[in-house]
Write a protein that holds these residues in place. Structure first.
Motif, PDB file in Angstrom:
ATOM      1  N   ASN A 178      36.397  43.829  37.663  1.00  0.00           N
ATOM      2  CA  ASN A 178      35.215  43.746  38.526  1.00  0.00           C
ATOM      3  C   ASN A 178      34.242  42.676  38.048  1.00  0.00           C
ATOM      4  O   ASN A 178      33.541  42.058  38.854  1.00  0.00           O
ATOM      5  CB  ASN A 178      34.506  45.103  38.572  1.00  0.00           C
ATOM      6  CG  ASN A 178      35.300  46.139  39.332  1.00  0.00           C
ATOM      7  OD1 ASN A 178      36.129  45.801  40.175  1.00  0.00           O
ATOM      8  ND2 ASN A 178      35.072  47.407  39.036  1.00  0.00           N
ATOM      9  N   THR A 179      34.194  42.449  36.753  1.00  0.00           N
ATOM     10  CA  THR A 179      33.302  41.422  36.213  1.00  0.00           C
ATOM     11  C   THR A 179      33.843  40.023  36.474  1.00  0.00           C
ATOM     12  O   THR A 179      33.130  39.146  36.970  1.00  0.00           O
ATOM     13  CB  THR A 179      33.111  41.626  34.698  1.00  0.00           C
ATOM     14  OG1 THR A 179      32.539  42.917  34.465  1.00  0.00           O
ATOM     15  CG2 THR A 179      32.186  40.563  34.118  1.00  0.00           C
ATOM     16  N   LEU A 180      35.117  39.804  36.169  1.00  0.00           N
ATOM     17  CA  LEU A 180      35.690  38.461  36.294  1.00  0.00           C
ATOM     18  C   LEU A 180      35.963  38.070  37.740  1.00  0.00           C
ATOM     19  O   LEU A 180      36.048  36.874  38.052  1.00  0.00           O
ATOM     20  CB  LEU A 180      36.989  38.375  35.487  1.00  0.00           C
ATOM     21  CG  LEU A 180      36.850  38.557  33.972  1.00  0.00           C
ATOM     22  CD1 LEU A 180      38.203  38.431  33.296  1.00  0.00           C
ATOM     23  CD2 LEU A 180      35.866  37.555  33.379  1.00  0.00           C
ATOM     24  N   SER A 181      36.111  39.049  38.624  1.00  0.00           N
ATOM     25  CA  SER A 181      36.393  38.732  40.029  1.00  0.00           C
ATOM     26  C   SER A 181      35.122  38.459  40.823  1.00  0.00           C
ATOM     27  O   SER A 181      35.190  38.002  41.962  1.00  0.00           O
ATOM     28  CB  SER A 181      37.167  39.882  40.684  1.00  0.00           C
ATOM     29  OG  SER A 181      36.411  41.082  40.657  1.00  0.00           O
ATOM     30  N   ASP A 182      33.956  38.742  40.231  1.00  0.00           N
ATOM     31  CA  ASP A 182      32.672  38.470  40.874  1.00  0.00           C
ATOM     32  C   ASP A 182      32.089  37.193  40.262  1.00  0.00           C
ATOM     33  O   ASP A 182      31.894  37.109  39.048  1.00  0.00           O
ATOM     34  CB  ASP A 182      31.720  39.649  40.668  1.00  0.00           C
ATOM     35  CG  ASP A 182      30.419  39.476  41.434  1.00  0.00           C
ATOM     36  OD1 ASP A 182      29.572  38.681  40.976  1.00  0.00           O
ATOM     37  OD2 ASP A 182      30.242  40.130  42.469  1.00  0.00           O
ATOM     38  N   VAL A 183      31.810  36.215  41.113  1.00  0.00           N
ATOM     39  CA  VAL A 183      31.381  34.905  40.614  1.00  0.00           C
ATOM     40  C   VAL A 183      30.100  35.007  39.791  1.00  0.00           C
ATOM     41  O   VAL A 183      29.995  34.437  38.695  1.00  0.00           O
ATOM     42  CB  VAL A 183      31.180  33.923  41.791  1.00  0.00           C
ATOM     43  CG1 VAL A 183      30.662  32.588  41.275  1.00  0.00           C
ATOM     44  CG2 VAL A 183      32.485  33.732  42.546  1.00  0.00           C
ATOM     45  N   VAL A 184      29.109  35.741  40.305  1.00  0.00           N
ATOM     46  CA  VAL A 184      27.821  35.851  39.615  1.00  0.00           C
ATOM     47  C   VAL A 184      27.984  36.576  38.282  1.00  0.00           C
ATOM     48  O   VAL A 184      27.499  36.123  37.236  1.00  0.00           O
ATOM     49  CB  VAL A 184      26.794  36.575  40.507  1.00  0.00           C
ATOM     50  CG1 VAL A 184      25.482  36.766  39.758  1.00  0.00           C
ATOM     51  CG2 VAL A 184      26.563  35.786  41.793  1.00  0.00           C
TER      52      VAL A 184
END
Length: 344
Positions: A178-184
């Protein structure tokens, strides 16, 4: 009429009024059930199916056989060949049970080893990726491979401690994905990764999660969604209890929540959090929050001091600037009121 039809009798002798029977005769002729010949013949076989239909057939007695009487239950039991049933376990069952136990032990060992290997790894390393070679396609491929390997099928085979460890693995994998798949979130994580060592189960990971939750909480404060703000900021404080900025924002959200407006205990709790936060870390928002609390309590001088402290730390702090503006307007109103009283 029908009884007279025998193949030897003339039509006029079979019926007295031929014209009256003409429709019947035509029907029988059309159906092929009657034929007319110009002369009688001694050898002619009468074709009279209609007559055969009405002739009674002699019934022949049929002898019905009576079945032999059934044997009694005792006779059946006496004649039965009772065989002993072998209740022993089938051959090979012991070996199969042993093989299953060995498999379960191997799976449990694999689960423990995987979880141990994840500890101390950053989010990229969890998926076997390097930060400089990252791509979303590779991330998805690795993510689905891990979730398939430790998916529902494996969980159904395990129980107790091993099942809990698998759930922990999936939780860590989900957090990393979830962290790496979200650009921000990925950009913030990369910044944090460059400053500190960040890994699952280490303080760096908690620090990052606290940062994400605190930013969400601050957005909720701006939107005046106080319940959501309290929830997010409480999570941030749980991840990083020593961060004064998170604690001061949590105290402010509790203090400003309309649900607590009639609860002096909750408002006091918010004040105490802000004071405690300022002992941990002096921040512009913390001093601005304290300034507004003093202003609403009618302690203008103390409020002005706190607003000025906030602006020294951050000259662009909007909350402190609006607080000083309100103080000036209040003083001007008080001066106007004083002059009016003097010249009445």
């Amino acid at each position: 009429f029908l009884h007279k039809v025998d193949g030897q009798t003339r039509l006029k002798d079979c019926c007295e009024e031929v014209d009256a029977l003409r429709p019947l005769l035509q029907t029988l002729l059309a159906l092929g059930m009657l034929s007319l010949e110009p002369e009688t013949g001694s050898n002619a076989e009468p074709q009279t199916p209609i007559r055969q239909l009405f002739n009674a057939l002699e019934e022949e007695d049929q002898e019905i056989g009576i079945p032999e009487s059934l044997e009694s239950f005792d006779d059946l039991v006496d004649e039965a060949d009772l065989e002993e049933v072998d209740l022993a376990a089938p051959a090979g069952e012991g070996e199969a049970s042993s093989a299953t136990t060995d498999y379960d032990l191997a799976v449990g060992k694999k689960v423990r080893q995987t979880l141990a290997d994840m500890q101390g790894k950053n989010y990229y390393e969890v998926f076997g990726l390097k930060q400089g070679e990252f791509s979303f396609d590779k991330l998805k491929e690795k993510y689905f491979a891990l979730t398939h390997e430790f998916g529902p099928e494996l969980l159904m085979q395990l129980s107790g401690e091993e099942a809990g460890l698998v759930e922990e693995i999936l939780s860590l994998v989900s957090t990393a994905y979830n962290t790496l798949s979200d650009v921000v979130k990925k950009e913030r994580y990369d910044e944090l990764l460059g400053a500190d060592t960040v890994g699952l189960g280490e303080k760096g990971d908690d620090k990052f999660q606290a940062q994400v939750q605190s930013q969400s909480g601050k957005v909720f404060i701006e939107m005046e969604e106080w319940d959501n703000a309290i929830k997010a900021l409480q999570d941030a404080v749980n991840f990083d209890p020593e961060n004064g900025d998170y604690l001061s924002h949590l105290g402010w959200a509790i203090y400003k929540n309309p649900a607590n407006i009639r609860s002096q205990a909750m408002r006091d709790k918010g004040k105490q959090m802000i004071n405690r936060a300022l002992t941990k870390e002096r921040t512009a928002p913390g001093h601005a929050f304290k300034g507004w609390i003093n202003f609403e309590a009618g302690q203008d001088n103390l409020a002005e001091v706190e607003f000025n402290k906030a602006l020294k730390l951050d000259a662009r702090n909007s909350l402190a600037r609006s607080g000083l503006r309100n103080l000036r307007e209040k003083k001007e109103q008080e001066k106007k009121g004083l002059f009016r009283k003097m010249f009445r």
